[in-house]
Write an enzyme that holds these catalytic residues in place. Structure first.
Site: not given
Length: 302
Positions: A113, A255, A282
């Site tokens: 991320s 995601d 995610h």
């Protein structure tokens, strides 16, 4: 397993800062270590500990980035966009590598991320000649592309949930129970598909935001659905062509890092492969743990 603190001198600060780290495996062996950059900013290393499934064949270095976790907290810098920059965290990474004696040794770097955003910028710099392999997981190459993906997902939410989100943004009220409940509906769809909800890893990440929202609030915003911080116009697309290391991209079908956010990595990095995991959001490393670790292991040890 060892842990320690790396002193980190930050320009403009009179107080000494420290970066907390933990090493799994032997950094003195011939195996190439994997440096793990967590997301957030401010989510800390805890939610990525399932990556220890890679040991003992791959030594791992976890650390908490400045401003949260077990590293130095700087609450007095909340809201200071000129202080909380990508460059600050790149310098922190370089400082940690030097502390560990890894600045001139071959290393692999993993970023999840926000950690992938940081890793991509760091990997594009000419000073990272010792980078062998790069993993950009559930990440984004530009905030505009991220917004495009998240906006599309948001439009799939029930109408009443969208109305709550819209009203909160209009009023600037991001702390009401109604807003928190609406955000949780999005998180259950696109943060992690693991049940029961929330999985431990999600709790770990969100707990650090609650304990100290300085970095997340300043750099990102009040939630994943509203980007108001210093990263709001961020992009690394112009420098991606400078990444020379073999690179693995990973995201999940559900995601919040939709394909549109990952695509520039695939387009502009020279040596790259891309894996999208079904049944994963995610936190793909949680939702499809065995498959995820298998993909990582194949890429790192081949």
């Amino acid at each position: 397993m060892t842990e320690g603190l790396a002193n980190f001198a930050v320009e403009g600060l009179s107080k000494p800062c420290q970066t907390w780290y933990k090493v799994f495996g032997d950094l003195h062996s011939s195996a190439i270590p994997l440096i793990i950059l967590h997301g957030g900013p401010g989510a800390c290393h805890d939610y990525l500990l399932s990556l220890t499934d890679l040991t003992p064949s791959v030594p791992l270095v976890f650390y908490d980035q400045l401003g949260n976790g077990r590293s130095t907290h700087l609450r007095e810098k909340a809201g200071d966009e000129s202080f909380w920059t990508v460059e600050l965290f790149k310098r922190e990474l370089d400082n940690l590598l030097k502390h560990l004696g890894l600045e001139d040794r071959p290393i692999d770097v993993y970023g999840h991320s926000w950690g992938g955003m940081l890793a991509a910028e760091w990997a594009a710099a000419p000073t990272c000649s010792n980078l062998r392999r790069l993993v950009l997981s559930n990440s984004l190459a530009s905030m505009d592309a991220w917004r495009t993906g998240v906006t599309a997902l948001r439009k799939q939410l029930p109408a009443d949930v969208q109305a709550v989100l819209d009203r909160a943004e209009q009023d600037g009220d991001f702390e009401s129970p109604e807003y928190e409940a609406a955000v949780e509906i999005f998180y259950k769809r696109h943060l992690s598909l693991a049940r029961p909800w929330p999985p431990t890893e999600v709790e770990d990440a969100l707990a650090w935001f609650a304990k100290n929202p300085t970095t997340y609030g300043t750099m990102y915003g009040p939630s994943e659905l509203y980007i108001s911080g210093s990263l709001r116009n961020w992009t690394c697309v112009p420098v991606l062509k400078n990444i020379k290391a073999a690179t693995l991209l990973i995201n999940g079908t559900e995601d919040e890092a939709q394909d549109v956010a990952m695509w520039p990595f695939f387009k502009h990095i020279g040596k790259v492969r891309w894996i999208t995991l079904d049944g994963a959001a995610h936190f793909s490393h949680v939702d499809q743990r065995a498959r995820y670790i298998s993909c990582l292991r194949d890429f790192l040890v081949e």
